[in-house]
Design an enzyme around this catalytic site. Structure first.
Site, PDB file in Angstrom:
ATOM      1  N   GLU A 138       0.687  -1.087  -0.066  1.00 44.18           N
ATOM      2  CA  GLU A 138      -0.145  -0.063   0.109  1.00 44.18           C
ATOM      3  C   GLU A 138       0.990   0.650  -0.008  1.00 44.18           C
ATOM      4  O   GLU A 138       1.602   1.600   0.693  1.00 44.18           O
ATOM      5  CB  GLU A 138      -1.190   0.047   1.026  1.00 44.18           C
ATOM      6  CG  GLU A 138      -2.779  -0.889   1.113  1.00 44.18           C
ATOM      7  CD  GLU A 138      -2.852   0.120   0.812  1.00 44.18           C
ATOM      8  OE1 GLU A 138      -2.995   1.117  -0.157  1.00 44.18           O
ATOM      9  OE2 GLU A 138      -4.441  -0.382   0.469  1.00 44.18           O
ATOM     10  N   ASP A 139       0.137   2.159  -0.292  1.00 41.59           N
ATOM     11  CA  ASP A 139       1.066   3.500  -0.598  1.00 41.59           C
ATOM     12  C   ASP A 139       1.000   4.401   0.579  1.00 41.59           C
ATOM     13  O   ASP A 139       1.830   4.747   1.422  1.00 41.59           O
ATOM     14  CB  ASP A 139       0.552   4.517  -1.469  1.00 41.59           C
ATOM     15  CG  ASP A 139      -1.528   4.768  -1.451  1.00 41.59           C
ATOM     16  OD1 ASP A 139      -1.552   3.955  -1.043  1.00 41.59           O
ATOM     17  OD2 ASP A 139      -1.523   5.426  -2.517  1.00 41.59           O
ATOM     18  N   ASP A 152      -4.461   4.998   5.930  1.00 40.07           N
ATOM     19  CA  ASP A 152      -5.093   6.294   6.681  1.00 40.07           C
ATOM     20  C   ASP A 152      -6.315   6.283   7.826  1.00 40.07           C
ATOM     21  O   ASP A 152      -6.236   5.398   8.787  1.00 40.07           O
ATOM     22  CB  ASP A 152      -5.843   7.503   6.026  1.00 40.07           C
ATOM     23  CG  ASP A 152      -6.219   8.895   5.691  1.00 40.07           C
ATOM     24  OD1 ASP A 152      -6.620   8.558   6.623  1.00 40.07           O
ATOM     25  OD2 ASP A 152      -7.121   9.318   5.426  1.00 40.07           O
ATOM     26  N   LYS A 155      -0.498   6.867   8.510  1.00 40.90           N
ATOM     27  CA  LYS A 155      -1.434   8.238   8.715  1.00 40.90           C
ATOM     28  C   LYS A 155      -2.249   7.959  10.157  1.00 40.90           C
ATOM     29  O   LYS A 155      -2.983   7.483  10.430  1.00 40.90           O
ATOM     30  CB  LYS A 155      -2.480   8.628   8.382  1.00 40.90           C
ATOM     31  CG  LYS A 155      -1.682  10.189   8.352  1.00 40.90           C
ATOM     32  CD  LYS A 155      -3.106  10.536   7.613  1.00 40.90           C
ATOM     33  CE  LYS A 155      -2.377  11.211   5.496  1.00 40.90           C
ATOM     34  NZ  LYS A 155      -3.617  11.578   4.704  1.00 40.90           N
ATOM     35  N   PHE A 200      -2.474  16.187   4.638  1.00 37.84           N
ATOM     36  CA  PHE A 200      -3.157  15.258   3.015  1.00 37.84           C
ATOM     37  C   PHE A 200      -1.606  15.409   1.953  1.00 37.84           C
ATOM     38  O   PHE A 200      -0.651  16.632   2.216  1.00 37.84           O
ATOM     39  CB  PHE A 200      -3.549  16.208   2.779  1.00 37.84           C
ATOM     40  CG  PHE A 200      -3.984  15.763   1.260  1.00 37.84           C
ATOM     41  CD1 PHE A 200      -5.392  14.397   1.140  1.00 37.84           C
ATOM     42  CD2 PHE A 200      -3.573  15.680   0.153  1.00 37.84           C
ATOM     43  CE1 PHE A 200      -6.049  13.466   0.217  1.00 37.84           C
ATOM     44  CE2 PHE A 200      -3.817  14.845  -1.164  1.00 37.84           C
ATOM     45  CZ  PHE A 200      -4.975  13.901  -1.272  1.00 37.84           C
ATOM     46  N   VAL A 201      -0.694  14.219   2.424  1.00 36.69           N
ATOM     47  CA  VAL A 201       0.788  14.321   1.723  1.00 36.69           C
ATOM     48  C   VAL A 201      -0.098  13.774  -0.183  1.00 36.69           C
ATOM     49  O   VAL A 201      -0.434  13.320  -0.689  1.00 36.69           O
ATOM     50  CB  VAL A 201       0.869  13.148   1.914  1.00 36.69           C
ATOM     51  CG1 VAL A 201       1.355  14.283   3.461  1.00 36.69           C
ATOM     52  CG2 VAL A 201       1.121  12.129   2.261  1.00 36.69           C
ATOM     53  N   ASP A 240      -1.868  11.258  -5.338  1.00 30.99           N
ATOM     54  CA  ASP A 240      -1.800  12.300  -6.507  1.00 30.99           C
ATOM     55  C   ASP A 240      -3.012  13.320  -5.264  1.00 30.99           C
ATOM     56  O   ASP A 240      -2.975  13.155  -4.484  1.00 30.99           O
ATOM     57  CB  ASP A 240      -2.688  11.458  -7.106  1.00 30.99           C
ATOM     58  CG  ASP A 240      -4.153  10.951  -6.694  1.00 30.99           C
ATOM     59  OD1 ASP A 240      -3.896  10.142  -5.907  1.00 30.99           O
ATOM     60  OD2 ASP A 240      -5.179  11.855  -7.838  1.00 30.99           O
ATOM     61  N   ARG A 268       1.752  13.311  -8.383  1.00 32.94           N
ATOM     62  CA  ARG A 268       1.983  11.885  -8.291  1.00 32.94           C
ATOM     63  C   ARG A 268       3.746  11.363  -8.947  1.00 32.94           C
ATOM     64  O   ARG A 268       4.707  10.685  -8.647  1.00 32.94           O
ATOM     65  CB  ARG A 268       1.206  10.482  -9.630  1.00 32.94           C
ATOM     66  CG  ARG A 268      -0.019  10.386  -9.148  1.00 32.94           C
ATOM     67  CD  ARG A 268      -0.671   9.085 -10.194  1.00 32.94           C
ATOM     68  NE  ARG A 268      -2.007   9.209  -9.882  1.00 32.94           N
ATOM     69  CZ  ARG A 268      -2.678   8.637  -8.725  1.00 32.94           C
ATOM     70  NH1 ARG A 268      -1.779   8.284  -8.046  1.00 32.94           N
ATOM     71  NH2 ARG A 268      -3.593   8.634  -8.700  1.00 32.94           N
TER      72      ARG A 268
HETATM   73  P1  5GP Z   1      -8.322   4.829   4.135  1.00 31.73           P
HETATM   74  O1  5GP Z   1      -8.913   4.019   3.754  1.00 31.73           O
HETATM   75  O2  5GP Z   1      -6.963   4.303   4.867  1.00 31.73           O
HETATM   76  O3  5GP Z   1      -9.195   6.032   4.908  1.00 31.73           O
HETATM   77  O4  5GP Z   1      -7.700   5.491   2.639  1.00 31.73           O
HETATM   78  C1  5GP Z   1      -7.753   4.801   1.342  1.00 31.73           C
HETATM   79  C2  5GP Z   1      -7.577   6.119   0.287  1.00 31.73           C
HETATM   80  O5  5GP Z   1      -7.023   7.110   1.015  1.00 31.73           O
HETATM   81  C3  5GP Z   1      -5.681   5.857   0.118  1.00 31.73           C
HETATM   82  O6  5GP Z   1      -4.911   5.018  -0.041  1.00 31.73           O
HETATM   83  C4  5GP Z   1      -4.858   7.202  -0.203  1.00 31.73           C
HETATM   84  O7  5GP Z   1      -5.814   6.775  -1.832  1.00 31.73           O
HETATM   85  C5  5GP Z   1      -6.486   7.891   0.241  1.00 31.73           C
HETATM   86  N1  5GP Z   1      -5.523   9.261   1.236  1.00 31.73           N
HETATM   87  C6  5GP Z   1      -5.867   8.900   2.210  1.00 31.73           C
HETATM   88  N2  5GP Z   1      -4.667  10.222   2.782  1.00 31.73           N
HETATM   89  C7  5GP Z   1      -3.441  10.094   2.177  1.00 31.73           C
HETATM   90  C8  5GP Z   1      -3.186  11.677   1.684  1.00 31.73           C
HETATM   91  O8  5GP Z   1      -2.239  12.367   2.778  1.00 31.73           O
HETATM   92  N3  5GP Z   1      -2.416  11.424   0.195  1.00 31.73           N
HETATM   93  C9  5GP Z   1      -3.162  11.197  -0.733  1.00 31.73           C
HETATM   94  N4  5GP Z   1      -2.461  11.306  -2.206  1.00 31.73           N
HETATM   95  N5  5GP Z   1      -3.852  10.048  -0.616  1.00 31.73           N
HETATM   96  C10 5GP Z   1      -4.406  10.024   0.445  1.00 31.73           C
END
Ligand code: 5GP
Length: 427
Positions: free
Chosen positions: A347-348, A351, A379, A400-401, A407, A413
């Site tokens: 995973e990137d 959150d 995060k 938010f990164v 992106d 990206r």
């Molecule tokens: P989650 O389900 O863990 O809340 O997050 C799902 C998706 O939200 C991540 O895989 C990513 O695509 C997007 N996301 C969450 N935080 C960030 C962030 O800080 N920057 C970006 N570019 N995408 C984020």
């Protein structure tokens, strides 16, 4: 991560600072307890300790500024910083130096006598609030303590890249008369991380010879001092050489600051690759990346894994939006059959963890032999679902990164570093 979910615009309901409320808590209750993560390199642990420095802040120099020669000649050729002890500890005592006669001209800097270090305290890289905003072209209205727009501009670039700096922290004696310092040189900046002094030059030709003389003397008398004479056009080239850059803040006005520079990313990804290589030495793992945010991380990670038989596959999903359906739609399914295989989900960023939680459930339904999760960014502060993370690159604050695959509305990206988006761009 998700092809339709990356970027705030694509996920209007997910706002920074809004943790999701009751529905999230309910969902979290159904999720497994977190497991201890593998060795983590949180950004905080990798930063210079701000406590270790005196607390002088930019804007309060606490004394008279030395009048400085602003001209220079030679272009600075960056060299590798040497991991030496701080130069402050290596200075010769003025009294023990032979007197050096330079035609009797007394420098305007002659008052300096190994001044006590005056330091600008910088907050750690991952503080959640932006530091000095990097807003655009240099202004002629130069704030204290800077004497010249070029110095101010350089300081703002350093801030953008999260590089610790001190402004005129010390003077180096160049000439002594009757046991007293008669001439000294005060470089504009000291960069503790690079153990490097920087003198900014604006190339006013009339002052070139004098500047050259002082630089020569400094190198002669204080050979341990790593100093560069920098012309404006060389700022970014120097920083790029040390793993920062290559962008000027003005080129990316949407970006507040760099959170994780290129060198730190590469080092940590290499470490993760080594860990995985060790843990899966006798296996044939399948790395499954979640598109599209993972592209940079996956391509670097897979090349740092030294298991020849590792396979790679990708999925694309719509991010969890908490819209009541509780579902994450699969937009692109696996090509590989993972039944009985050792799977590493890559995973990137994690959150809230809600998306990942659904992907894990989906992959578990395919009955792999094992399933571990490797994420570049964690995060943790926003976590709702206690998903197990086995390999973590960096823990980051609630920002938010973008960059390195991540992106904002499909942009950024391709930035080589992880950067914080300016708050006012977020919905
Ligand atoms: P989650 O389900 O863990 O809340 O997050 C799902 C998706 O939200 C991540 O895989 C990513 O695509 C997007 N996301 C969450 N935080 C960030 C962030 O800080 N920057 C970006 N570019 N995408 C984020």
């Amino acid at each position: 991560m998700a092809s339709t979910g990356n970027g705030i615009g694509a996920k209007p309901k997910r706002r920074r600072g809004s943790r999701g409320g009751r529905r999230h808590k309910k969902a979290a209750a159904a999720i497994a307890e977190p497991q201890a993560a593998e060795p983590i390199a949180p950004v905080e642990e990798q930063q210079p300790d701000p406590q270790a420095k005196p607390t002088r802040r930019r804007g309060s120099r606490g004394g008279q500024r030395h009048k400085k020669t602003t001209a220079a000649t030679d272009k600075a050729e960056p060299q590798a910083a040497e991991p030496t002890t701080p130069v402050e500890e290596q200075q010769p005592e003025p009294q023990t130096k032979p007197k050096r006669q330079r035609g009797g001209q007394r420098s305007k800097k002659a008052t300096a006598d190994a001044r006590p270090s005056r330091v600008t305290a910088r907050p750690p890289l991952t503080t959640t609030r932006a530091r000095t905003p990097v807003t655009g072209a240099p202004t002629e209205d130069v704030p204290a303590p800077f004497a010249h727009p070029a110095e101010y501009e350089f300081a703002r670039i350093l801030d953008f890249y999260g590089i610790t700096w001190q402004y005129e922290p010390r003077s180096f004696p160049l000439r002594w008369e009757h046991g007293h310092v008669a001439e000294a040189f005060t470089p504009d900046f000291y960069l503790p991380d690079l153990n490097m002094y920087i003198e900014i030059t604006t190339l006013k030709t009339g002052l070139t010879a004098e500047k050259n003389r002082k630089m020569r003397l400094l190198k002669q008398l204080h050979p341990e001092v790593n100093i560069k004479l920098l012309k404006k056009r060389d700022y970014l080239r120097l920083l790029a050489k040390y793993g920062y850059g290559p962008l000027a803040p003005e080129q990316v006005p949407e970006i507040d600051r760099v959170l994780i520079p290129v060198t730190k990313l590469q080092r940590r990804v290499g470490e993760l690759g080594a860990l995985i290589s060790h843990d899966y030495a006798d296996k044939e793992p399948v790395l499954i990346g979640i598109l599209r945010g993972v592209i940079c991380f996956m391509s670097d990670l897979m090349r740092s894994i030294s298991i020849p038989a590792a396979a790679v596959d990708f999925m694309s999903v719509s991010s969890y939006e908490g819209n009541g359906s509780g579902a994450v739609r699969i937009l692109k399914d696996l090509d590989e059959n993972i039944k009985g295989r050792d799977v590493i989900l890559v995973e990137d960023i994690v959150d809230t963890g809600m998306t990942l939680n659904h992907i894990i459930e989906y992959l578990q339904s395919k009955r792999p032999a094992s399933l571990k999760v490797c994420t570049l960014l964690d995060k943790q502060v926003r976590r709702i679902a206690n998903v197990p993370l086995d390999y973590i690159g960096f823990e980051i604050p609630d920002e938010f990164v973008v960059g390195y695959g991540l992106d904002f509305r499909q942009r950024f990206r391709n930035l080589p570093f992880i950067a914080v988006l300016k708050h006012d761009l977020l919905p």
